[in-house]
Write a protein that holds these residues in place. Structure first.
Motif, PDB file in Angstrom:
ATOM      1  N   LEU A 262      64.206  26.843 -95.633  1.00 26.61           N
ATOM      2  CA  LEU A 262      63.219  25.483 -95.314  1.00 26.61           C
ATOM      3  C   LEU A 262      61.960  24.359 -95.083  1.00 26.61           C
ATOM      4  O   LEU A 262      62.521  23.550 -94.915  1.00 26.61           O
ATOM      5  N   SER A 263      61.257  25.169 -95.050  1.00 30.94           N
ATOM      6  CA  SER A 263      59.524  24.167 -95.220  1.00 30.94           C
ATOM      7  C   SER A 263      59.673  23.211 -96.085  1.00 30.94           C
ATOM      8  O   SER A 263      58.987  22.442 -96.098  1.00 30.94           O
ATOM      9  N   ALA A 264      60.505  24.031 -97.513  1.00 32.53           N
ATOM     10  CA  ALA A 264      60.134  22.796 -98.399  1.00 32.53           C
ATOM     11  C   ALA A 264      60.619  21.836 -98.641  1.00 32.53           C
ATOM     12  O   ALA A 264      60.693  20.591 -99.403  1.00 32.53           O
ATOM     13  N   ILE A 265      62.131  21.671 -97.615  1.00 32.55           N
ATOM     14  CA  ILE A 265      62.563  20.727 -97.938  1.00 32.55           C
ATOM     15  C   ILE A 265      62.727  19.823 -96.626  1.00 32.55           C
ATOM     16  O   ILE A 265      63.693  18.806 -95.948  1.00 32.55           O
ATOM     17  N   ARG A 266      61.858  20.329 -95.812  1.00 35.63           N
ATOM     18  CA  ARG A 266      62.282  19.762 -94.028  1.00 35.63           C
ATOM     19  C   ARG A 266      61.937  17.991 -94.333  1.00 35.63           C
ATOM     20  O   ARG A 266      62.577  17.249 -93.457  1.00 35.63           O
ATOM     21  N   ASP A 267      61.211  17.662 -95.088  1.00 32.29           N
ATOM     22  CA  ASP A 267      61.357  16.249 -95.512  1.00 32.29           C
ATOM     23  C   ASP A 267      62.174  15.304 -95.970  1.00 32.29           C
ATOM     24  O   ASP A 267      62.674  14.184 -95.500  1.00 32.29           O
ATOM     25  N   ASP A 268      63.018  16.131 -96.081  1.00 31.98           N
ATOM     26  CA  ASP A 268      64.282  15.191 -96.816  1.00 31.98           C
ATOM     27  C   ASP A 268      65.459  15.215 -96.071  1.00 31.98           C
ATOM     28  O   ASP A 268      65.349  15.608 -94.770  1.00 31.98           O
ATOM     29  N   GLN A 269      66.009  14.226 -96.105  1.00 31.64           N
ATOM     30  CA  GLN A 269      67.425  13.874 -95.841  1.00 31.64           C
ATOM     31  C   GLN A 269      68.405  14.969 -95.875  1.00 31.64           C
ATOM     32  O   GLN A 269      69.108  14.878 -96.837  1.00 31.64           O
ATOM     33  N   LEU A 270      69.055  15.451 -94.776  1.00 31.87           N
ATOM     34  CA  LEU A 270      69.563  16.849 -94.640  1.00 31.87           C
ATOM     35  C   LEU A 270      70.379  16.933 -93.637  1.00 31.87           C
ATOM     36  O   LEU A 270      70.633  15.207 -92.661  1.00 31.87           O
ATOM     37  N   LYS A 271      71.805  17.023 -94.049  1.00 34.88           N
ATOM     38  CA  LYS A 271      72.563  16.723 -92.842  1.00 34.88           C
ATOM     39  C   LYS A 271      73.187  18.449 -92.637  1.00 34.88           C
ATOM     40  O   LYS A 271      73.359  19.416 -93.660  1.00 34.88           O
ATOM     41  N   VAL A 272      72.464  18.857 -91.498  1.00 34.78           N
ATOM     42  CA  VAL A 272      73.059  20.035 -90.785  1.00 34.78           C
ATOM     43  C   VAL A 272      73.957  20.406 -89.771  1.00 34.78           C
ATOM     44  O   VAL A 272      74.117  18.954 -89.068  1.00 34.78           O
ATOM     45  N   LEU A 273      74.481  21.681 -89.617  1.00 36.77           N
ATOM     46  CA  LEU A 273      75.527  22.281 -88.987  1.00 36.77           C
ATOM     47  C   LEU A 273      75.174  23.092 -88.120  1.00 36.77           C
ATOM     48  O   LEU A 273      74.769  24.119 -89.203  1.00 36.77           O
ATOM     49  N   GLU A 274      75.482  23.319 -86.748  1.00 37.88           N
ATOM     50  CA  GLU A 274      75.142  24.282 -86.175  1.00 37.88           C
ATOM     51  C   GLU A 274      76.099  24.751 -85.539  1.00 37.88           C
ATOM     52  O   GLU A 274      76.164  24.048 -84.687  1.00 37.88           O
ATOM     53  N   ILE A 275      76.646  25.773 -85.401  1.00 40.85           N
ATOM     54  CA  ILE A 275      77.762  26.580 -84.794  1.00 40.85           C
ATOM     55  C   ILE A 275      77.496  27.005 -83.380  1.00 40.85           C
ATOM     56  O   ILE A 275      76.165  28.063 -83.327  1.00 40.85           O
ATOM     57  N   GLY A 276      77.113  26.617 -81.834  1.00 44.08           N
ATOM     58  CA  GLY A 276      76.919  26.874 -80.625  1.00 44.08           C
ATOM     59  C   GLY A 276      75.895  25.857 -80.304  1.00 44.08           C
ATOM     60  O   GLY A 276      74.537  25.855 -80.885  1.00 44.08           O
ATOM     61  N   LEU A 277      75.574  25.620 -79.316  1.00 42.13           N
ATOM     62  CA  LEU A 277      74.702  24.858 -78.587  1.00 42.13           C
ATOM     63  C   LEU A 277      73.646  25.927 -77.507  1.00 42.13           C
ATOM     64  O   LEU A 277      72.351  25.801 -76.775  1.00 42.13           O
ATOM     65  N   GLY A 278      74.115  26.556 -77.655  1.00 49.90           N
ATOM     66  CA  GLY A 278      73.642  27.386 -76.607  1.00 49.90           C
ATOM     67  C   GLY A 278      74.016  28.028 -75.464  1.00 49.90           C
ATOM     68  O   GLY A 278      73.833  27.994 -74.135  1.00 49.90           O
ATOM     69  N   CYS A 279      75.254  27.094 -74.762  1.00 51.02           N
ATOM     70  CA  CYS A 279      75.744  27.135 -73.590  1.00 51.02           C
ATOM     71  C   CYS A 279      75.882  28.125 -72.804  1.00 51.02           C
ATOM     72  O   CYS A 279      76.081  28.289 -71.201  1.00 51.02           O
ATOM     73  N   ASN A 280      76.036  29.261 -73.430  1.00 56.40           N
ATOM     74  CA  ASN A 280      76.255  30.589 -72.447  1.00 56.40           C
ATOM     75  C   ASN A 280      74.731  31.605 -72.645  1.00 56.40           C
ATOM     76  O   ASN A 280      74.824  32.808 -72.111  1.00 56.40           O
ATOM     77  N   MET A 281      74.166  31.458 -72.605  1.00 55.64           N
ATOM     78  CA  MET A 281      72.660  31.491 -72.989  1.00 55.64           C
ATOM     79  C   MET A 281      71.493  31.405 -71.812  1.00 55.64           C
ATOM     80  O   MET A 281      72.064  30.602 -71.187  1.00 55.64           O
ATOM     81  N   ASP A 282      70.853  32.730 -71.017  1.00 63.46           N
ATOM     82  CA  ASP A 282      70.533  32.845 -70.179  1.00 63.46           C
ATOM     83  C   ASP A 282      68.542  31.505 -70.047  1.00 63.46           C
ATOM     84  O   ASP A 282      68.868  31.377 -69.193  1.00 63.46           O
ATOM     85  N   TYR A 283      68.522  31.159 -71.364  1.00 62.68           N
ATOM     86  CA  TYR A 283      67.132  30.445 -71.282  1.00 62.68           C
ATOM     87  C   TYR A 283      68.251  28.765 -71.513  1.00 62.68           C
ATOM     88  O   TYR A 283      67.507  27.740 -71.366  1.00 62.68           O
ATOM     89  N   GLY A 284      69.556  28.792 -71.320  1.00 62.77           N
ATOM     90  CA  GLY A 284      70.575  27.424 -70.894  1.00 62.77           C
ATOM     91  C   GLY A 284      69.995  26.818 -72.949  1.00 62.77           C
ATOM     92  O   GLY A 284      69.699  27.108 -73.640  1.00 62.77           O
ATOM     93  N   PRO A 285      71.329  25.877 -72.816  1.00 65.81           N
ATOM     94  CA  PRO A 285      71.472  24.715 -73.665  1.00 65.81           C
ATOM     95  C   PRO A 285      70.830  24.159 -74.499  1.00 65.81           C
ATOM     96  O   PRO A 285      69.512  23.806 -73.887  1.00 65.81           O
TER      97      PRO A 285
ATOM     98  N   TYR B  92      67.417  20.449 -80.227  1.00 65.13           N
ATOM     99  CA  TYR B  92      65.756  19.859 -79.179  1.00 65.13           C
ATOM    100  C   TYR B  92      65.162  20.972 -81.388  1.00 65.13           C
ATOM    101  O   TYR B  92      64.082  19.529 -81.474  1.00 65.13           O
ATOM    102  N   THR B  93      64.770  21.924 -81.385  1.00 66.21           N
ATOM    103  CA  THR B  93      64.553  22.620 -82.083  1.00 66.21           C
ATOM    104  C   THR B  93      64.962  21.929 -83.861  1.00 66.21           C
ATOM    105  O   THR B  93      63.624  21.507 -84.715  1.00 66.21           O
ATOM    106  N   TRP B  94      65.388  21.691 -84.632  1.00 62.86           N
ATOM    107  CA  TRP B  94      65.952  20.773 -85.643  1.00 62.86           C
ATOM    108  C   TRP B  94      65.813  19.690 -85.427  1.00 62.86           C
ATOM    109  O   TRP B  94      65.254  19.521 -86.313  1.00 62.86           O
ATOM    110  N   LEU B  95      65.498  18.891 -84.594  1.00 64.61           N
ATOM    111  CA  LEU B  95      65.538  17.439 -84.171  1.00 64.61           C
ATOM    112  C   LEU B  95      63.835  17.411 -84.627  1.00 64.61           C
ATOM    113  O   LEU B  95      63.498  15.698 -85.155  1.00 64.61           O
ATOM    114  N   GLU B  96      63.529  18.367 -84.235  1.00 61.40           N
ATOM    115  CA  GLU B  96      62.338  18.271 -84.284  1.00 61.40           C
ATOM    116  C   GLU B  96      61.098  18.636 -85.810  1.00 61.40           C
ATOM    117  O   GLU B  96      60.533  17.638 -86.370  1.00 61.40           O
TER     118      GLU B  96
END
Length: 264
Positions: A79-102, A107-111
């Motif tokens: 991903l490092s070589a394409i991070r400035d491209d216009q990208l469409k990304v899907l992740e399955i799982g918001l982390g709602c069941n994780m102990d550190y919270g959703p 926020y990681t991908w948005l930044e």
């Protein structure tokens, strides 16, 4: 003659000192340049750009992708070589069941991707609702990743403006969820795109439908499914549906990345 010899020796000595200084300075510059190039290569030129890399951003938001797991090596690689491209990304799982919270990956991908069009699939509707309208370039769909009807509907709606560059499965981690999502969502990836499956250690956990015996068992798990894809690649067959346009499979501990062919 003695005077000429003295002048000649003085000239040689001066020239030697000059060339020593030049080459000494050139050697110092070269060493610095080499070190700078190595550093830039290691961090995908992020150091020179003065911005954080994937691991730094992921730690900032607390995702276990870089704490419990070491997925930064896989993500930096692709991903490092394409991070400035216009990208469409899907992740399955918001982390709602994780102990550190959703929301940690959200926020990681948005930044990390400044020009991303981000999508999420999340089973927990109440949790997902909190993230549906946070930003115009992130979209959250509520549904079960093992539900073929939901995935078919999602694919139709979410790809009206184009296929995905990257899909990441960090969802429920059961065998049914991982394999169903891969087979149904593979067609939603662009040619040349990437499909990443995290937490593949669950293929050896009975509570997730896995098998501690691994490939020695006849029971199909996500890992044994991936092994069959490798077999298809090696002998040029299409026993699995996605094999006909699968380019490569790259794995490290607990994670694999599948690349789709650019041309069939």
């Amino acid at each position: 003659m003695t005077g000429n010899r003295t002048l000649y020796l003085a000239f040689v000595a001066s020239a030697s000192l000059f060339f020593y200084a030049v080459f000494h300075q050139w050697g110092s510059v070269t060493a610095d340049s080499i070190q700078e190039n190595l550093t830039s290569h290691r961090f995908g030129n992020e150091t020179a750009a003065g911005r954080p890399d994937f691991e730094q951003i992921a730690r900032k938001y607390g995702t276990d992708k870089v704490t419990t797991h070491q997925y930064q090596f896989m993500y930096d690689k692709y991903l490092s070589a394409i991070r400035d491209d216009q990208l469409k990304v899907l992740e399955i799982g918001l982390g709602c069941n994780m102990d550190y919270g959703p929301g940690a990956s959200y926020y990681t991908w948005l930044e990390y991707f400044p020009h991303v069009n981000l999508y999420f699939i999340e089973y927990d509707g109440q949790c997902a609702q909190k993230y549906q309208d946070k930003t115009p370039n992130a979209h959250v769909f509520v549904g079960d990743q093992a539900d073929t009807l939901f995935l078919a509907k999602f694919s139709t709606e979410a790809t009206t403006d184009g296929l995905f560059d990257i899909i990441i499965d960090d969802g429920g981690h059961t065998m049914d969820q991982q394999m169903t999502s891969l087979e149904l969502l593979w067609k939603a990836i662009k040619p040349g795109g990437l499909y990443v499956i995290e937490d593949l250690q669950t293929s050896y956990w009975e509570s997730f439908g896995g098998n501690p015996l691994g490939r020695s068992s006849s029971k199909e798990t996500t890992i044994s499914y991936l092994y069959q894809l490798v077999d298809d690649l090696m002998i040029g067959r299409n026993a699995k549906q996605i094999s006909h346009d699968l380019l490569s499979i790259d794995c490290m501990a607990e994670i694999c990345a599948l690349r789709k062919k650019k041309h069939i």
